[in-house]
Structures are given as structure tokens and as C-alpha cells.
Scaffold this motif. Structure first.
Motif, PDB file in Angstrom:
ATOM      1  N   GLY A   1     -20.475  28.009  -6.677  1.00 28.25           N
ATOM      2  CA  GLY A   1     -21.246  26.862  -7.136  1.00 28.25           C
ATOM      3  C   GLY A   1     -20.491  26.043  -8.174  1.00 28.25           C
ATOM      4  O   GLY A   1     -20.523  24.804  -8.148  1.00 28.25           O
ATOM      5  N   ILE A   2     -19.799  26.715  -9.079  1.00 30.15           N
ATOM      6  CA  ILE A   2     -18.984  26.009 -10.064  1.00 30.15           C
ATOM      7  C   ILE A   2     -17.866  25.237  -9.369  1.00 30.15           C
ATOM      8  O   ILE A   2     -17.578  24.089  -9.710  1.00 30.15           O
TER       9      ILE A   2
ATOM     10  N   LEU B   1     -17.948  24.063  -6.334  1.00 26.00           N
ATOM     11  CA  LEU B   1     -18.596  22.926  -5.685  1.00 26.00           C
ATOM     12  C   LEU B   1     -18.866  21.813  -6.689  1.00 26.00           C
ATOM     13  O   LEU B   1     -18.641  20.636  -6.404  1.00 26.00           O
ATOM     14  N   LEU B   2     -19.332  22.176  -7.868  1.00 22.59           N
ATOM     15  CA  LEU B   2     -19.604  21.208  -8.917  1.00 22.59           C
ATOM     16  C   LEU B   2     -18.331  20.468  -9.330  1.00 22.59           C
ATOM     17  O   LEU B   2     -18.315  19.234  -9.427  1.00 22.59           O
ATOM     18  N   ILE B   3     -17.258  21.190  -9.546  1.00 21.72           N
ATOM     19  CA  ILE B   3     -15.993  20.571  -9.936  1.00 21.72           C
ATOM     20  C   ILE B   3     -15.450  19.697  -8.812  1.00 21.72           C
ATOM     21  O   ILE B   3     -14.967  18.581  -9.041  1.00 21.72           O
TER      22      ILE B   3
ATOM     23  N   THR C   1     -17.199  18.149  -6.520  1.00 14.98           N
ATOM     24  CA  THR C   1     -18.043  16.954  -6.461  1.00 14.98           C
ATOM     25  C   THR C   1     -17.642  15.967  -7.553  1.00 14.98           C
ATOM     26  O   THR C   1     -17.563  14.760  -7.321  1.00 14.98           O
ATOM     27  N   MET C   2     -17.378  16.490  -8.734  1.00  9.64           N
ATOM     28  CA  MET C   2     -16.955  15.620  -9.836  1.00  9.64           C
ATOM     29  C   MET C   2     -15.651  14.906  -9.500  1.00  9.64           C
ATOM     30  O   MET C   2     -15.499  13.717  -9.758  1.00  9.64           O
TER      31      MET C   2
ATOM     32  N   VAL D   1     -18.985  15.129 -16.341  1.00  7.62           N
ATOM     33  CA  VAL D   1     -19.770  16.362 -16.406  1.00  7.62           C
ATOM     34  C   VAL D   1     -21.222  16.036 -16.754  1.00  7.62           C
ATOM     35  O   VAL D   1     -22.150  16.598 -16.181  1.00  7.62           O
TER      36      VAL D   1
ATOM     37  N   ILE E   1     -23.312  14.807 -13.739  1.00 15.12           N
ATOM     38  CA  ILE E   1     -23.630  15.893 -12.811  1.00 15.12           C
ATOM     39  C   ILE E   1     -24.719  16.777 -13.403  1.00 15.12           C
ATOM     40  O   ILE E   1     -25.672  17.165 -12.719  1.00 15.12           O
ATOM     41  N   LEU E   2     -24.618  17.100 -14.695  1.00 10.61           N
ATOM     42  CA  LEU E   2     -25.636  17.921 -15.339  1.00 10.61           C
ATOM     43  C   LEU E   2     -26.989  17.206 -15.384  1.00 10.61           C
ATOM     44  O   LEU E   2     -28.036  17.850 -15.269  1.00 10.61           O
TER      45      LEU E   2
ATOM     46  N   ILE F   1     -28.560  17.738 -12.000  1.00 10.51           N
ATOM     47  CA  ILE F   1     -29.066  19.105 -11.874  1.00 10.51           C
ATOM     48  C   ILE F   1     -30.350  19.271 -12.677  1.00 10.51           C
ATOM     49  O   ILE F   1     -31.325  19.855 -12.211  1.00 10.51           O
TER      50      ILE F   1
END
Length: 71
Positions: free
Chosen positions: A43-44, A46-48, A50-51, A58, A61-62, A65
Motif C-alpha cells: 500500500g505504501i 502504491l501511494l508513492i 501514485t504521487m 504527500v 494524497i493524505l 485518504i
């Protein structure tokens, strides 16, 4: 190719069956906590990713979420 097209109405059933089969195999082979850690780091990643792809910060994105969990 025709066989794959015949499965098109059932693509979600096939996808989720395969997904949960992989999850079950992971639970049985490496254990519950290691599987959760694996999903957490995935998941991390995927987050990075996507960024990087969407040129977002950051905080944006947060915020997305946080808005998802506030529904």
C-alpha cells in the motif's frame, strides 16, 4: 480468445477468486502478521507510485485518504 471472451461476464468473480486464493496461500505459508506487513508495504508503494505518476504532494494524497474514511 473466444474462451476469454466467454468469461467476460464473470471477470469480477474470476479476479476476486484468484485474489483471495493468493491471500489464503500467503496466510498459510508465511503467516498472518507477515502477510499484513506485506500488504502494508504494498500500500505504501502504491501511494508513492501514485504521487510520482500524478505529480501530487504527500498532503494532497493524505487529504484524499482522510476524506475517504470520513464518509
Amino acid at each position: 480468445m473466444k474462451k476469454l471472451l466467454a468469461l467476460a461476464p464473470y471477470r469480477n468473480q474470476v479476479f476476486f477468486t484468484c485474489l483471495f486464493l493468493v491471500i489464503a496461500i500467503l496466510f498459510m505459508t508465511i503467516g498472518f502478521w507477515k502477510t499484513l506487513v506485506l500488504f502494508f508495504f504494498t500500500g505504501i508503494g502504491l501511494l508513492i507510485g501514485t504521487m510520482q505518476d500524478e505529480k501530487r504532494s504527500v498532503s494532497s494524497i493524505l487529504a484524499i485518504i482522510q476524506a475517504f474514511f470520513e464518509r
